[in-house]
Design an enzyme around this catalytic site. Sequence first.
Site, PDB file in Angstrom:
ATOM      1  N   CYS A  80       6.418  -4.007  -7.945  1.00  0.00           N
ATOM      2  CA  CYS A  80       6.159  -2.696  -7.325  1.00  0.00           C
ATOM      3  C   CYS A  80       7.466  -2.103  -6.799  1.00  0.00           C
ATOM      4  O   CYS A  80       7.994  -2.552  -5.786  1.00  0.00           O
ATOM      5  CB  CYS A  80       5.130  -2.858  -6.200  1.00  0.00           C
ATOM      6  SG  CYS A  80       4.887  -1.381  -5.201  1.00  0.00           S
ATOM      7  N   CYS A  83       7.340  -0.627  -3.291  1.00  0.00           N
ATOM      8  CA  CYS A  83       7.306  -1.713  -2.296  1.00  0.00           C
ATOM      9  C   CYS A  83       8.721  -2.151  -1.929  1.00  0.00           C
ATOM     10  O   CYS A  83       9.008  -2.458  -0.766  1.00  0.00           O
ATOM     11  CB  CYS A  83       6.528  -2.904  -2.830  1.00  0.00           C
ATOM     12  SG  CYS A  83       4.785  -2.589  -3.179  1.00  0.00           S
TER      13      CYS A  83
END
Length: 325
Positions: A80, A83
């Site tokens: 991700c 993230c």
Amino acid sequence: MQPRNMSMSGVVDLAAVKAAQEAKAKAEQARAEAARTGGGTGAVSPADLVIDVDEAGFERDVLQRSTEVPVVIDFWAEWCEPCKQLSPVLERLAVEYNGRFLLAKIDVDANQMLMQQFGIQGIPAVFAVVAGQALPLFQGAAGEAQIRQTLDQLVQVAEQRFGLTGLVVDPEAEPGGAPTAQAEPAGPYDALLEAAVQALDAGDLGGAVQAYKNVLADDPGNTEAKLGLAQAELLQRVQGMDPQQVRKEAAEKPKDAAAQIAAADLDLVGGHVEDAFGRLIDTVARTAGDDREAARVRLLELFEVVGAEDPRVIAARRALARALF
């Protein structure tokens, strides 16, 4: 040995918020002592403010810790990209806020059950757990200004509503030196716990309540005693109630917190768990002040009786968070 007829699975003391003022006083005392002595046995290292959490340690590292400090959960994954931008900001702010919250990082690929329990549809996703209650903070990319504003609100709510003033941080403390698990019991309690269960079986609810309280007086963290006490007190409350009259009053007085609380107790004893939870959440949503607080505290007590890992409790926690925040 466990209290009879009630789920014991994965429960922590979600009713601990009833002792909010005492917890606040102890935390403030610990901070003052740490400031006076330059540290202290209860202090944590700044490195301990960011922890990796998995399913096995979730109850210990998140639920239990949330009774002393707000726990912010960062759901992330290695693949991700957003993230990777958000996580370093949260980690830096965790240190900057100096113990006002604890950051728990959960890899969703390795902990899919937790992802499902929180109802996460996409990452990054950030939640908080305060005194055992889960509430969503934000999902997706967020600017640092927005994150700070959200954290400020979280810290304020945690202190004002739950008495959680956070952890004492000592830059000189050794990382990993702070205890994260409950202390060992002060002594053997099998005889007292067995006496409590026997009192329950004999219908001596007062005796069972006192036996559990005797254990907790010496060992406040004894999970089995806390669960047994919650069960015994619930049964004691409904003993002598006229179910028909209680339900009649609850139907006629939907805004009467006392009437709804009594009916919720009957709902739970009768096995209507979702009805009990829904009734109290509705009461929290439609009342204010002392009435709202009474309904919220009773709901936390019923969570404790049913079990923290029960899906109905998890769903009700989310609903309660929406009603409160």
